[in-house]
Design an enzyme around this catalytic site. Sequence first.
Site, PDB file in Angstrom:
ATOM      1  N   ILE A  18       0.724  -1.252  -0.006  1.00  0.00           N
ATOM      2  CA  ILE A  18      -0.047  -0.043   0.036  1.00  0.00           C
ATOM      3  C   ILE A  18       0.684   1.088   0.034  1.00  0.00           C
ATOM      4  O   ILE A  18       0.536   2.159  -0.549  1.00  0.00           O
ATOM      5  CB  ILE A  18      -1.026   0.235   1.170  1.00  0.00           C
ATOM      6  N   TYR A 169       0.968  -7.780  17.373  1.00  0.00           N
ATOM      7  CA  TYR A 169       0.984  -7.068  16.377  1.00  0.00           C
ATOM      8  C   TYR A 169      -0.500  -6.129  16.699  1.00  0.00           C
ATOM      9  O   TYR A 169      -0.329  -4.849  16.450  1.00  0.00           O
ATOM     10  CB  TYR A 169       0.539  -7.874  14.957  1.00  0.00           C
ATOM     11  N   LYS A 173      -0.983  -2.142  17.187  1.00  0.00           N
ATOM     12  CA  LYS A 173      -1.675  -1.030  16.464  1.00  0.00           C
ATOM     13  C   LYS A 173      -2.708  -0.375  17.441  1.00  0.00           C
ATOM     14  O   LYS A 173      -3.170   0.934  17.091  1.00  0.00           O
ATOM     15  CB  LYS A 173      -2.324  -2.001  15.695  1.00  0.00           C
TER      16      LYS A 173
END
Length: 291
Positions: A18, A169, A173
């Site tokens: 991305i 993870y 986040k």
Amino acid sequence: MANDAKRVIAITGATDGIGRAMARAVAARGATTIVHGRSPERVQGTIAEIVAESPDAQVSGHVADFASLARVRDLGDALAAGFPRIDVLINNAGIGSGVAGSARELSADGHELRFAVNYLAPFLLTALVLPSLRASRAARIVNVASAGQAAVDFDDVMLEKHYDGRRAYGQSKLALIGFTVDLARKLRENGIANVTANALHPASLMPTKMVYESFGYTMSTLETGVDATLRLALDPSLDGVSGSYFDVLEETRAQPQAYDTQARVRLWKISERLAGADFASVLASPATTTG
């Protein structure tokens, strides 16, 4: 915000997935594009691809391994020196949960790797380039988070006792979202109305190396994530929106800890200590608007 041709846009993790697609898109729109990556070869390859598509593109490449806070500091210092004004910072660089059952890994500084790369690195980088963001007439910080969130365990932040890649993870986040909420509040309280900060889950399981490694299949297109992220970075309808979390295009709520004042205070103190970041002086200092 300024028109695209006058914007300076920095994208971390811009050599793959991305991030690479966003760098190509903003360069095509005429923005000065700052491309960050971990590999010199991939940074140069991305720049070559951008210039081939947009021959007049203004592109600057920078290399830094986010597993080292010293390298993040070098990057931040280079950007602050080279770009007195930055209009958009997209904190996109990160690593996934890894293969199921994989062992806990450490950063160069001895921190749990996902917490270091996905959270401490953008925390520090944002502090270092905040003066350049404050010099913009209307700057935006966009933190690329995830719907995969887990509360930070303040008794075991580095997950030394019970490690799991997906939890590591998710914790990194959620920490990034909590940082976004707190940074937006601090900007407001210090009268800095020209800089906003928002976070988003850009799309679910896009076709990237990170997703293939962790899950082995995809759900969303890369274009969905690019469009959602660039909307937060560029859409005039979001002028003044700050401290929000978006699930693709929808403003929504992250997990509760992101809005827990006591948790955010603890996280901020830990983060400043571990990253060696000094937000207070940057927030309190006067700014000169240049664009």
